[in-house]
Design a protein around this motif. Structure first.
Motif, short mmCIF file in Angstrom:
data_model
loop_
_atom_site.label_atom_id
_atom_site.label_comp_id
_atom_site.label_asym_id
_atom_site.label_seq_id
_atom_site.Cartn_x
_atom_site.Cartn_y
_atom_site.Cartn_z
N GLU A 152 11.31 10.94 -2.11
CA GLU A 152 12.27 10.01 -2.01
C GLU A 152 12.97 10.16 -0.49
O GLU A 152 13.14 9.23 0.26
CB GLU A 152 13.64 10.16 -2.71
N ALA A 153 12.99 11.29 -0.02
CA ALA A 153 13.55 11.48 1.25
C ALA A 153 12.78 10.94 2.47
O ALA A 153 13.12 10.13 3.26
CB ALA A 153 13.62 12.97 1.43
N ASP A 154 11.44 10.93 2.04
CA ASP A 154 10.60 10.45 3.28
C ASP A 154 10.68 8.92 3.06
O ASP A 154 10.57 8.46 4.19
CB ASP A 154 9.07 10.99 2.76
N PHE A 155 10.63 8.17 1.89
CA PHE A 155 10.91 6.80 1.98
C PHE A 155 11.87 6.38 2.61
O PHE A 155 12.02 5.46 3.44
CB PHE A 155 10.76 6.45 0.18
N LEU A 156 12.92 7.12 2.46
CA LEU A 156 14.41 6.83 3.08
C LEU A 156 14.27 6.83 4.59
O LEU A 156 14.77 5.81 5.31
CB LEU A 156 15.34 7.67 2.37
N LEU A 157 13.68 7.81 4.96
CA LEU A 157 13.56 7.97 6.70
C LEU A 157 12.72 6.65 7.08
O LEU A 157 13.18 6.15 7.94
CB LEU A 157 12.97 9.44 7.05
N ILE A 158 11.51 6.47 6.48
CA ILE A 158 10.76 5.45 7.17
C ILE A 158 11.37 4.02 6.77
O ILE A 158 11.18 3.17 7.55
CB ILE A 158 9.05 5.45 6.50
N SER A 159 11.99 3.88 5.77
CA SER A 159 12.58 2.46 5.51
C SER A 159 13.88 2.27 6.41
O SER A 159 13.95 1.27 6.88
CB SER A 159 13.00 2.30 3.86
N GLU A 160 14.47 3.18 6.69
CA GLU A 160 15.70 3.14 7.70
C GLU A 160 15.19 2.94 8.93
O GLU A 160 15.57 2.11 9.52
CB GLU A 160 16.61 4.51 7.58
N ALA A 161 14.05 3.60 9.29
CA ALA A 161 13.54 3.37 10.61
C ALA A 161 13.09 2.08 10.76
O ALA A 161 13.11 1.30 12.04
CB ALA A 161 12.43 4.47 11.09
N PHE A 162 12.31 1.61 9.84
CA PHE A 162 11.64 0.16 9.90
C PHE A 162 12.89 -1.08 9.79
O PHE A 162 12.56 -1.83 10.78
CB PHE A 162 11.17 0.02 8.36
N PHE A 163 13.69 -0.95 8.88
CA PHE A 163 14.69 -1.97 9.19
C PHE A 163 15.74 -1.64 10.42
O PHE A 163 16.20 -2.88 10.90
CB PHE A 163 15.85 -1.72 7.82
N ALA A 164 15.81 -0.74 10.87
CA ALA A 164 16.55 -0.43 12.13
C ALA A 164 15.73 -0.99 13.23
O ALA A 164 16.25 -1.73 14.16
CB ALA A 164 16.81 1.17 12.61
N GLU A 165 14.42 -0.94 13.30
CA GLU A 165 13.60 -1.53 14.29
C GLU A 165 13.73 -2.99 14.28
O GLU A 165 13.62 -3.77 15.35
CB GLU A 165 12.13 -1.00 14.19
N ILE A 166 13.54 -3.59 12.98
CA ILE A 166 13.71 -5.10 12.87
C ILE A 166 14.94 -5.53 13.61
O ILE A 166 15.22 -6.56 14.23
CB ILE A 166 13.54 -5.41 11.35
N GLU A 167 16.20 -5.02 13.23
CA GLU A 167 17.32 -5.42 13.59
C GLU A 167 17.41 -5.29 15.02
O GLU A 167 18.15 -6.25 15.71
CB GLU A 167 18.57 -4.41 12.98
N ARG A 168 16.83 -4.16 15.69
CA ARG A 168 16.85 -4.20 17.16
C ARG A 168 16.17 -5.09 17.65
O ARG A 168 16.60 -5.74 18.83
CB ARG A 168 16.34 -2.58 17.51
N LYS A 169 15.14 -5.64 17.23
CA LYS A 169 14.28 -6.73 17.87
C LYS A 169 14.98 -7.81 17.58
O LYS A 169 14.95 -8.72 18.66
CB LYS A 169 12.75 -6.69 17.19
N TYR A 170 15.59 -8.30 16.52
CA TYR A 170 16.12 -9.52 16.40
C TYR A 170 17.42 -9.55 17.44
O TYR A 170 17.81 -10.59 17.91
CB TYR A 170 16.73 -9.66 15.02
N ARG A 171 18.38 -8.30 17.76
CA ARG A 171 19.27 -8.21 18.57
C ARG A 171 18.83 -8.77 19.98
O ARG A 171 19.50 -9.25 20.74
CB ARG A 171 19.85 -6.86 18.42
N LEU A 172 17.61 -8.17 20.44
CA LEU A 172 17.17 -8.23 21.71
C LEU A 172 16.70 -9.91 21.65
O LEU A 172 17.25 -10.29 22.92
CB LEU A 172 15.84 -7.52 21.71
N VAL A 173 16.30 -10.63 20.71
CA VAL A 173 16.00 -11.91 20.91
C VAL A 173 17.26 -12.71 20.94
O VAL A 173 17.25 -13.70 21.68
CB VAL A 173 15.02 -12.35 19.68
N GLU A 174 18.18 -12.53 20.09
CA GLU A 174 19.26 -13.16 20.26
C GLU A 174 20.03 -12.96 21.41
O GLU A 174 20.72 -13.90 22.04
CB GLU A 174 20.30 -12.46 19.15
N GLN A 175 20.13 -11.86 22.42
CA GLN A 175 20.63 -11.48 23.42
C GLN A 175 19.90 -12.45 24.44
O GLN A 175 20.38 -13.13 25.42
CB GLN A 175 20.63 -10.05 23.89
N SER A 176 18.67 -12.56 24.41
CA SER A 176 17.80 -13.44 25.14
C SER A 176 17.97 -14.71 25.22
O SER A 176 18.12 -15.18 26.03
CB SER A 176 16.28 -13.01 25.09
#
Length: 83
Positions: free
Chosen positions: A53-77
């Protein structure tokens, strides 16, 4: 959007592919640069994938943080283009 730089989106895709198509053993993807030392789970090619469960939480948090980061960069652009 995913790019091929070993980001969490790449890692999640390779992890899922490995679970579904490689008998739960981590497989390589020659199209992206995956560095186990920089990954959240530190799984290396050939390792058996056993997610707790802890592994899944780590990878899912990193996954969604990366999506958020990429959309934020696109929005800023896009905002710079409008300005």
């Amino acid at each position: 959007m995913e790019l091929k730089d070993g980001n969490p989106l790449n890692k999640a895709r390779v992890l899922c592919h490995s679970l579904l198509h490689n008998n739960s053993k981590m497989s390589a993807d020659k199209t992206i640069k995956l560095d186990p030392a920089k990954s959240v789970l530190k799984v290396q090619v050939g390792d058996e994938i056993k997610l707790k469960e802890a592994d899944f939480l780590l990878i899912s948090e990193a996954f969604f943080a990366e999506i958020e980061r990429k959309y934020r960069l696109v929005e800023q652009s896009n905002q710079k283009m409008v300005s």
